[in-house]
Write a protein that holds these residues in place. Sequence first.
Motif, PDB file in Angstrom:
ATOM      1  N   SER A   5     -11.859  -9.998 -26.353  1.00 14.41           N
ATOM      2  CA  SER A   5     -12.044  -9.393 -27.675  1.00 14.41           C
ATOM      3  C   SER A   5     -10.700  -9.150 -28.351  1.00 14.41           C
ATOM      4  CB  SER A   5     -12.855  -8.100 -27.586  1.00 14.41           C
ATOM      5  OG  SER A   5     -12.174  -7.142 -26.810  1.00 14.41           O
ATOM      6  N   PHE A   6      -9.683  -8.778 -27.575  1.00 13.20           N
ATOM      7  CA  PHE A   6      -8.346  -8.628 -28.144  1.00 13.20           C
ATOM      8  C   PHE A   6      -7.822  -9.964 -28.653  1.00 13.20           C
ATOM      9  CE2 PHE A   6      -3.760  -9.066 -27.596  1.00 13.20           C
ATOM     10  CZ  PHE A   6      -3.318  -8.103 -28.487  1.00 13.20           C
ATOM     11  N   LEU A   7      -8.011 -11.017 -27.864  1.00 14.63           N
ATOM     12  CA  LEU A   7      -7.546 -12.345 -28.271  1.00 14.63           C
ATOM     13  C   LEU A   7      -8.267 -12.831 -29.527  1.00 14.63           C
ATOM     14  CD1 LEU A   7      -7.196 -14.105 -24.806  1.00 14.63           C
ATOM     15  CD2 LEU A   7      -5.355 -13.407 -26.351  1.00 14.63           C
ATOM     16  N   ARG A   8      -9.560 -12.568 -29.620  1.00 12.80           N
ATOM     17  CA  ARG A   8     -10.307 -12.948 -30.835  1.00 12.80           C
ATOM     18  C   ARG A   8      -9.748 -12.239 -32.059  1.00 12.80           C
ATOM     19  NH1 ARG A   8     -15.413 -12.443 -27.598  1.00 12.80           N
ATOM     20  NH2 ARG A   8     -15.785 -14.547 -26.876  1.00 12.80           N
ATOM     21  N   ARG A   9      -9.495 -10.929 -31.919  1.00 10.21           N
ATOM     22  CA  ARG A   9      -8.931 -10.167 -33.042  1.00 10.21           C
ATOM     23  C   ARG A   9      -7.534 -10.661 -33.387  1.00 10.21           C
ATOM     24  NH1 ARG A   9     -11.080  -5.897 -30.066  1.00 10.21           N
ATOM     25  NH2 ARG A   9      -8.997  -5.242 -29.427  1.00 10.21           N
ATOM     26  N   LEU A  10      -6.726 -10.940 -32.372  1.00 10.40           N
ATOM     27  CA  LEU A  10      -5.359 -11.434 -32.596  1.00 10.40           C
ATOM     28  C   LEU A  10      -5.371 -12.746 -33.365  1.00 10.40           C
ATOM     29  CD1 LEU A  10      -2.255 -11.433 -32.037  1.00 10.40           C
ATOM     30  CD2 LEU A  10      -2.790 -12.730 -29.965  1.00 10.40           C
ATOM     31  N   LEU A  14      -4.135 -13.676 -37.125  1.00  7.51           N
ATOM     32  CA  LEU A  14      -3.135 -14.724 -37.351  1.00  7.51           C
ATOM     33  C   LEU A  14      -3.674 -15.804 -38.273  1.00  7.51           C
ATOM     34  CD1 LEU A  14      -1.581 -15.267 -33.802  1.00  7.51           C
ATOM     35  CD2 LEU A  14      -0.531 -14.142 -35.765  1.00  7.51           C
ATOM     36  N   ASN A  15      -4.929 -16.176 -38.073  1.00  6.61           N
ATOM     37  CA  ASN A  15      -5.550 -17.211 -38.903  1.00  6.61           C
ATOM     38  C   ASN A  15      -5.614 -16.761 -40.356  1.00  6.61           C
ATOM     39  OD1 ASN A  15      -6.768 -19.674 -39.432  1.00  6.61           O
ATOM     40  ND2 ASN A  15      -8.802 -18.946 -38.914  1.00  6.61           N
ATOM     41  N   ASP A  16      -6.022 -15.516 -40.600  1.00  8.16           N
ATOM     42  CA  ASP A  16      -6.110 -15.003 -41.963  1.00  8.16           C
ATOM     43  C   ASP A  16      -4.739 -14.933 -42.632  1.00  8.16           C
ATOM     44  OD1 ASP A  16      -8.846 -14.768 -41.681  1.00  8.16           O
ATOM     45  OD2 ASP A  16      -8.810 -12.595 -41.333  1.00  8.16           O
ATOM     46  N   ALA A  17      -3.753 -14.401 -41.909  1.00  8.03           N
ATOM     47  CA  ALA A  17      -2.401 -14.285 -42.469  1.00  8.03           C
ATOM     48  C   ALA A  17      -1.805 -15.655 -42.745  1.00  8.03           C
ATOM     49  CB  ALA A  17      -1.508 -13.500 -41.516  1.00  8.03           C
ATOM     50  N   LEU A  18      -1.971 -16.566 -41.804  1.00 14.49           N
ATOM     51  CA  LEU A  18      -1.411 -17.904 -41.964  1.00 14.49           C
ATOM     52  C   LEU A  18      -2.118 -18.667 -43.081  1.00 14.49           C
ATOM     53  CD1 LEU A  18       0.709 -19.797 -40.777  1.00 14.49           C
ATOM     54  CD2 LEU A  18      -1.021 -20.635 -39.212  1.00 14.49           C
ATOM     55  N   GLU A  19      -3.417 -18.494 -43.199  1.00 15.55           N
ATOM     56  CA  GLU A  19      -4.174 -19.146 -44.274  1.00 15.55           C
ATOM     57  C   GLU A  19      -3.674 -18.681 -45.637  1.00 15.55           C
ATOM     58  OE1 GLU A  19      -8.714 -18.845 -45.559  1.00 15.55           O
ATOM     59  OE2 GLU A  19      -8.428 -19.726 -43.563  1.00 15.55           O
ATOM     60  N   ASP A  20      -3.378 -17.389 -45.765  1.00 10.73           N
ATOM     61  CA  ASP A  20      -2.850 -16.846 -47.016  1.00 10.73           C
ATOM     62  C   ASP A  20      -1.481 -17.442 -47.326  1.00 10.73           C
ATOM     63  OD1 ASP A  20      -2.967 -15.067 -49.263  1.00 10.73           O
ATOM     64  OD2 ASP A  20      -1.555 -13.752 -48.210  1.00 10.73           O
ATOM     65  N   VAL A  21      -0.615 -17.521 -46.326  1.00 12.14           N
ATOM     66  CA  VAL A  21       0.731 -18.082 -46.508  1.00 12.14           C
ATOM     67  C   VAL A  21       0.653 -19.549 -46.908  1.00 12.14           C
ATOM     68  CG1 VAL A  21       2.802 -18.782 -45.232  1.00 12.14           C
ATOM     69  CG2 VAL A  21       1.952 -16.448 -45.035  1.00 12.14           C
ATOM     70  N   VAL A  22      -0.205 -20.310 -46.240  1.00  8.31           N
ATOM     71  CA  VAL A  22      -0.307 -21.747 -46.513  1.00  8.31           C
ATOM     72  C   VAL A  22      -0.950 -22.010 -47.872  1.00  8.31           C
ATOM     73  CG1 VAL A  22      -1.393 -23.899 -45.742  1.00  8.31           C
ATOM     74  CG2 VAL A  22      -0.287 -22.404 -44.085  1.00  8.31           C
ATOM     75  N   ILE A 124     -10.419 -27.742 -22.092  1.00 10.54           N
ATOM     76  CA  ILE A 124     -10.367 -26.312 -21.868  1.00 10.54           C
ATOM     77  C   ILE A 124     -11.054 -25.623 -23.037  1.00 10.54           C
ATOM     78  CG2 ILE A 124      -8.296 -26.313 -20.442  1.00 10.54           C
ATOM     79  CD1 ILE A 124      -6.670 -25.550 -22.890  1.00 10.54           C
ATOM     80  N   LYS A 125     -11.694 -24.503 -22.762  1.00  6.93           N
ATOM     81  CA  LYS A 125     -12.393 -23.744 -23.792  1.00  6.93           C
ATOM     82  C   LYS A 125     -11.404 -22.813 -24.472  1.00  6.93           C
ATOM     83  CE  LYS A 125     -16.417 -25.346 -22.581  1.00  6.93           C
ATOM     84  NZ  LYS A 125     -17.087 -26.335 -23.337  1.00  6.93           N
ATOM     85  N   VAL A 126     -11.394 -22.852 -25.819  1.00  7.23           N
ATOM     86  CA  VAL A 126     -10.504 -21.979 -26.586  1.00  7.23           C
ATOM     87  C   VAL A 126     -11.290 -21.314 -27.708  1.00  7.23           C
ATOM     88  CG1 VAL A 126      -8.412 -23.305 -26.082  1.00  7.23           C
ATOM     89  CG2 VAL A 126      -9.741 -23.847 -28.102  1.00  7.23           C
ATOM     90  N   ILE A 127     -10.764 -20.217 -28.196  1.00  6.35           N
ATOM     91  CA  ILE A 127     -11.362 -19.484 -29.304  1.00  6.35           C
ATOM     92  C   ILE A 127     -11.232 -20.326 -30.570  1.00  6.35           C
ATOM     93  CG2 ILE A 127     -11.169 -17.358 -30.658  1.00  6.35           C
ATOM     94  CD1 ILE A 127      -9.892 -16.108 -28.098  1.00  6.35           C
ATOM     95  N   ASN A 128     -12.273 -20.333 -31.414  1.00  7.12           N
ATOM     96  CA  ASN A 128     -12.263 -21.147 -32.635  1.00  7.12           C
ATOM     97  C   ASN A 128     -11.072 -20.860 -33.536  1.00  7.12           C
ATOM     98  OD1 ASN A 128     -14.559 -22.633 -32.087  1.00  7.12           O
ATOM     99  ND2 ASN A 128     -15.915 -21.153 -33.050  1.00  7.12           N
ATOM    100  N   ASP A 129     -10.658 -19.599 -33.644  1.00  4.35           N
ATOM    101  CA  ASP A 129      -9.526 -19.257 -34.507  1.00  4.35           C
ATOM    102  C   ASP A 129      -8.219 -19.859 -34.004  1.00  4.35           C
ATOM    103  OD1 ASP A 129     -10.779 -17.872 -36.591  1.00  4.35           O
ATOM    104  OD2 ASP A 129     -10.917 -16.060 -35.376  1.00  4.35           O
ATOM    105  N   VAL A 130      -8.116 -20.144 -32.709  1.00  5.17           N
ATOM    106  CA  VAL A 130      -6.929 -20.811 -32.182  1.00  5.17           C
ATOM    107  C   VAL A 130      -6.837 -22.217 -32.776  1.00  5.17           C
ATOM    108  CG1 VAL A 130      -5.839 -21.714 -30.090  1.00  5.17           C
ATOM    109  CG2 VAL A 130      -6.944 -19.484 -30.051  1.00  5.17           C
TER     110      VAL A 130
END
Length: 165
Positions: A5-10, A14-22, A124-130
């Motif tokens: 759950s911490f990794l999902r939030r992290l 990051l995805n939201d911040a990076l999307e805004d920057v890009v 390997i299984k990874v979180i979608n936001d990664v």
Amino acid sequence: KINRSFLRRLFNGLNDALEDVVNNQDYIPLSVYENHEDSELPGEVITDADSKTSRLRINEPQERPDDAKKVKPDEQSSNAMMLMTCCALIVDAYLDGRKATSIGSSTGNTTKKSSTKIKSGKEIKVINDVVGVAELLHSTLFTLQSCGSLGLKTQNTILNFCEKW
């Protein structure tokens, strides 16, 4: 040990911040446009909140000047490129960890995960936001070419990460 759950939030953050920057092209220094105000580049002028500086959002990246040595970084673009570099390093470290822990083990919960193939052919299984963060970083590779020396360092970090995975 860090829980999921911490990794999902992290990675969601990051995805939201990076999307805004890009999307706002905050990583492109203002000096890219200073010498090219006369040219008719497609885009729109964006004024920052302090109304002292403005930047041109260009729709076509190939219209930017190629001389990266003349580009002088500003605070906003430097911070944006540092965020991009940190995101690339964090995703790379996460994938290295997933690769190490997934060898010989598997998880049953795959609802919010995507899979990535590693060089050995295993997935390997990874979180979608990664995956979202990695795709956003990859989409900036060509535009970073004209963002000065810091842009080239950021591009190199992202390129090394993309080639590795």
